[in-house]
Write an enzyme that holds these catalytic residues in place. Structure first.
Site, PDB file in Angstrom:
ATOM      1  N   CYS A  82      -0.683  -6.562   3.322  1.00 31.36           N
ATOM      2  CA  CYS A  82      -0.543  -6.557   1.864  1.00 31.36           C
ATOM      3  C   CYS A  82      -1.740  -7.119   1.122  1.00 31.36           C
ATOM      4  O   CYS A  82      -2.181  -6.559   0.110  1.00 31.36           O
ATOM      5  CB  CYS A  82       0.738  -7.269   1.444  1.00 31.36           C
ATOM      6  SG  CYS A  82       0.736  -9.063   1.697  1.00 31.36           S
ATOM      7  N   HIS A 122       3.820 -12.359   0.157  1.00 29.03           N
ATOM      8  CA  HIS A 122       3.556 -10.937  -0.077  1.00 29.03           C
ATOM      9  C   HIS A 122       2.906 -10.750  -1.440  1.00 29.03           C
ATOM     10  O   HIS A 122       3.345 -11.330  -2.432  1.00 29.03           O
ATOM     11  CB  HIS A 122       4.855 -10.129  -0.002  1.00 29.03           C
ATOM     12  CG  HIS A 122       4.648  -8.659  -0.201  1.00 29.03           C
ATOM     13  ND1 HIS A 122       3.846  -7.905   0.626  1.00 29.03           N
ATOM     14  CD2 HIS A 122       5.121  -7.803  -1.151  1.00 29.03           C
ATOM     15  CE1 HIS A 122       3.837  -6.646   0.208  1.00 29.03           C
ATOM     16  NE2 HIS A 122       4.595  -6.570  -0.867  1.00 29.03           N
ATOM     17  N   ASP A 137       2.817  -1.312  -5.289  1.00 29.47           N
ATOM     18  CA  ASP A 137       2.698  -2.007  -4.007  1.00 29.47           C
ATOM     19  C   ASP A 137       2.305  -0.998  -2.937  1.00 29.47           C
ATOM     20  O   ASP A 137       3.090  -0.115  -2.591  1.00 29.47           O
ATOM     21  CB  ASP A 137       4.034  -2.674  -3.660  1.00 29.47           C
ATOM     22  CG  ASP A 137       3.974  -3.500  -2.383  1.00 29.47           C
ATOM     23  OD1 ASP A 137       2.907  -3.531  -1.738  1.00 29.47           O
ATOM     24  OD2 ASP A 137       4.994  -4.121  -2.037  1.00 29.47           O
TER      25      ASP A 137
END
Length: 284
Positions: A82, A122, A137
């Site tokens: 991420c 995250h 995302d």
């Protein structure tokens, strides 16, 4: 009289080679900061740049310096997790003229409803387009949203695969995904802006903590319009856009082949010992 104190100004995000990025994800469309552009990038990046934390599994750590991220994700045929994926996407969106804020989330994926809160490990993005706030995302592995999600809507929002929705959580806004007719938690977040220094700390924890699952498992994912592909240790899962799920147990050669052919990674010879341990079921 002493000069009035001024609030510190955040340093601008480092630039990125847009031509190299667009070539990597196979995008030839408009570069205007519109919702259509945002939708195209949110779909193409997870399809062309796989989610993977192989460097963490090998004990190498993850370097978030933009030069290192670009060398790895844009030029070396690798993917990232991420902080790399969304860090890269944030720089791209800023270079295109989007208004972007980095956020941090507490992962709830695959956890029981009564599980204790997790740390913020995250990275996600809030992007403003024409006054509307969207969550974007590109780096949540096997449940990465392939479309921007309207942050102010509480209705179900469709994607090429699962539907998503936002609900009130115990520690902020909770993102849920509809899997097999059930709404399951993905992650929980607030809209407090995060700095690069925050992500450096989160990344250090995620890549080095003894209990980080990335240190003990081989985790790779890729999502296209046709299917979600996920490799967890020696098990390859394929979930078609229609919902059909298949799982395949792989030996070492099969893992190496999947990394190259399913996920499009340039497999390094130095990975072989880790791959063989993974196939045998050995954990680090």
């Amino acid at each position: 009289m002493a000069a009035a104190l001024q609030a510190p100004v955040a340093a601008p995000a480092p630039s990125v080679n847009l031509d190299a990025y667009f070539a990597r994800i196979g995008y030839t469309g408009a570069r205007a900061p519109t919702l259509a552009t945002l939708c195209a990038l949110a779909e193409r990046q997870p399809a062309r740049i796989p989610f993977e934390a192989i460097d963490v599994r090998l004990g190498r750590g993850v370097d978030l310096d933009p030069t290192a991220v670009d060398a790895k994700l844009l030029h070396a045929g690798r993917g990232g997790y991420c902080f790399e994926q969304n860090g890269l996407l944030r720089r791209v969106l800023l270079a295109l003229g989007f208004e972007v804020t980095g956020l941090a989330a507490r992962v709830r994926w695959l956890l029981a409803d009564d599980a204790p809160p997790t740390p913020r490990t995250h990275m996600v993005l809030k992007v403003i387009v024409d006054g509307e706030a969207w969550l974007v995302d590109a780096g949540f592995g096997s449940c990465t949203p392939t479309t921007p999600l309207n942050l102010r809507s509480r209705a179900a929002q469709r994607s090429a695969h699962e539907a998503y929705r936002f609900v009130d959580g115990s520690h902020g806004t909770l993102l849920q995904a509809r899997i097999d007719e059930h709404w399951v938690p993905v992650y929980e977040f607030t809209e407090e802006p995060q700095l690069d220094a925050d992500y450096a700390l989160y990344n250090w924890h995620t890549s080095t903590h003894p209990q980080s699952h990335f240190r003990h498992q081989l985790i790779v994912a890729r999502v296209t319009s046709e299917a979600r592909y996920a490799l967890r240790d020696a098990t390859l899962s394929v979930r078609r856009s229609g919902g059909e799920l298949s799982r395949h147990r792989l030996d070492a050669d099969g893992i190496e082949q999947a990394l190259a052919e399913v996920f499009g990674l340039r497999v390094e010879p130095s990975w072989r010992a880790m791959i063989e341990r993974t196939a045998s079921g050995e954990r680090q």
